[in-house]
Structure formats: C-alpha cells, structure tokens
Design an enzyme around this catalytic site. Sequence first.
Site, PDB file in Angstrom:
ATOM      1  N   LEU A  47       0.993  -1.092   0.157  1.00 10.12           N
ATOM      2  CA  LEU A  47       0.053   0.056   0.222  1.00 10.12           C
ATOM      3  C   LEU A  47       1.091   1.157  -0.020  1.00 10.12           C
ATOM      4  O   LEU A  47       1.921   1.255   0.706  1.00 10.12           O
ATOM      5  CB  LEU A  47      -0.802  -0.158   1.385  1.00 10.12           C
ATOM      6  CG  LEU A  47      -2.225  -0.505   1.011  1.00 10.12           C
ATOM      7  CD1 LEU A  47      -2.955  -0.490   2.640  1.00 10.12           C
ATOM      8  CD2 LEU A  47      -3.132   0.144   0.363  1.00 10.12           C
ATOM      9  N   ASP A  48       0.596   2.230  -0.731  1.00  7.64           N
ATOM     10  CA  ASP A  48       1.410   3.434  -0.704  1.00  7.64           C
ATOM     11  C   ASP A  48       1.540   4.004   0.581  1.00  7.64           C
ATOM     12  O   ASP A  48       0.317   3.913   1.615  1.00  7.64           O
ATOM     13  CB  ASP A  48       0.783   4.499  -1.545  1.00  7.64           C
ATOM     14  CG  ASP A  48       0.910   4.037  -3.120  1.00  7.64           C
ATOM     15  OD1 ASP A  48       1.721   3.378  -3.355  1.00  7.64           O
ATOM     16  OD2 ASP A  48       0.015   4.765  -3.979  1.00  7.64           O
ATOM     17  N   PRO A  49       2.422   4.830   0.963  1.00  5.32           N
ATOM     18  CA  PRO A  49       2.536   5.207   2.165  1.00  5.32           C
ATOM     19  C   PRO A  49       1.310   6.007   2.572  1.00  5.32           C
ATOM     20  O   PRO A  49       0.605   6.312   3.723  1.00  5.32           O
ATOM     21  CB  PRO A  49       3.827   6.150   2.264  1.00  5.32           C
ATOM     22  CG  PRO A  49       4.911   5.209   1.321  1.00  5.32           C
ATOM     23  CD  PRO A  49       3.756   4.812   0.266  1.00  5.32           C
ATOM     24  N   ALA A  51      -1.761   6.035   1.676  1.00  2.68           N
ATOM     25  CA  ALA A  51      -2.841   4.895   2.051  1.00  2.68           C
ATOM     26  C   ALA A  51      -3.010   4.392   3.297  1.00  2.68           C
ATOM     27  O   ALA A  51      -2.028   4.075   3.809  1.00  2.68           O
ATOM     28  CB  ALA A  51      -2.855   3.795   0.739  1.00  2.68           C
TER      29      ALA A  51
END
Length: 304
Positions: A47-49, A51
């Site tokens: 997951l992107d930071p 998110a």
Amino acid sequence: MAQVKRIRRSISGILVLDKPRGMSSNQALQKVRWLLNAEKAGHTGSLDPLATGVLPLCFGEATKFSQYLLDADKGYETVMRMGITTTTGDAEGEMLAEREVTVGRDDLEQALPRFRGDIEQVPPMYSALKKDGQPLYKLARAGEVVEREARSVTITRLDLLSFEPPCATLAVSCSKGTYVRTLVEDLGQVLGCGAHVAALRRTQAGPFVLAQAITLETLERVHAEGGPEALDQFLMPEDSGLLHWPVLQLSEHSAYYWLHGQPVRAPEAPKFGWLRVQDHTGRFIGIGEVTDDGRIAPRRLIRS
C-alpha cells in the site's frame, strides 16, 4: 557487555492490519513483527505510504500462501481532488497544473461507466514496477520518463459516494495490478480538469475487510499490557485467505502419503482446481491441485 540476541517466536497465522497513513507497507510489517516477536513475516502486496486500511500480514507458515492474496481482488475508497494534477498522481507529489473545476455531479456520474469492466491502464512512473531492473520510481526521481506498456485490469465497481467540489469520494473494486492513482488521473483527464488522489483507504483485500483490521495503536496497547503473546489473539488461521477454495479432508492413511509429497486419490474431490487440504482431524495441512488423472497433488505443505 555483549548484547543478548532476541529469540524470536515461531508463530503462524494472518493478522489484518489497518495500516496508518505515512508508513510504508514494509515499515508496518516490521513494526508488527517486532511487537509479535515473530520469526518469519511477509505482507501481501504494498500500500502506498499515503494510503491506509486493510493490509494482511502473514507470519510463519502463512507466508507460504501470501502469493494467493497478492493475486486477490481489492476494494478502496478514494478522495479524488479535481482541478490539480501532481507528479505522483497523489497528494505527496508536486503540483503540475491547476485548472478551474466546473464539473457537476452529473458530469462525473456520466464519465464513470467508461472505466467499469475490463480497461487498459498505463502504470504510473511512481510505482515499484521495474524497467531493466530499475524500479520506475527511482527513474522518476531522477527526472526520467520511460515508456510503459498498458496493462489490462478489471474494475468491478466504480461508484460515486459523495460529491463536494473540488473533491469527490469514489468506491472502487478492482483486480490485482490496478492503480487507483492512474484511474483517478484518467478520470480527471476525461472530465477536462485533471485530478489526483487526495486520500486512499483500502477497504478489502481478498476475503479480508476493514471490519477485521486491527489498528497499530491497539496492537501497541495490548503489547504494553501483556507482551507479544497477548497479540496472538489477533492471528487468524493460515488458510484464512483461501476460504473461498473447496476443502478436502483426507483419511489418516492418505494424509500421511500426501504430506510426504505423493499425490493421492480421494473419491469426494472435485474434478479440477485448487483445494485446501485437511487431515482426518480437520487440521489444515496445505494446498493441493487436482491433476489430469484425478489425483490430488500437494503444492504447498504446512510444517507440523
């Protein structure tokens, strides 16, 4: 004085974390691994930071089945900020352009259907995909832009949850490999105003949903009160991510040979496909695949 080496625990299971914003998936994994004092750990897709939300973490024997969660469909809620495009497609990037937002709710509703179903997406430069062994995001940070091939993804749900210009909240259900940032950017381009992801929350990963996710704050509090062992209550069985697969229970005799790598026959087995396999006591012992001759071949086994 020599530092005493911390002896890690050999535990197995899946913990569904509600990943906090600002932390990478690997940072979150290592933090939870430390809290559990776990010997072996892995996550099931980054997951992107930026998110938050559902991040299944696998420990011990459960790491053998993480690939099947990587391949699972995902669900998200995203806040789309119209009128501004950024270098990364989200709020962490630098602004590229700003335009006036004259889009109405009906305009957005009418644009959504073209992004439902099977669509083509060009992966963003700011992604972990590699070109000649180099992650794209490293090339992007160096100011390089390379050609990327479009990939087929499937959007099974794309609904407007709220519309408060210049922002709109969307619910997205999609196949693996879908970039919500790209989806939002492409939608902004169709609307003529540009857009980026202002917030992103994963609501589902395979069979796991947000209601099952445990916050890092909860884990830290329980750890402070009872140590690593107190966190075992949050571990789900190793096959929790495979509950949509058929289950086959083997006799004690068949399970013995199957666990030693030999395909076995089972009259009640389906004619094809993948299976969760249990021994005669109902204990999960691995996954198998039905071969052309109808036998059940072991593919991944649980170490007892």
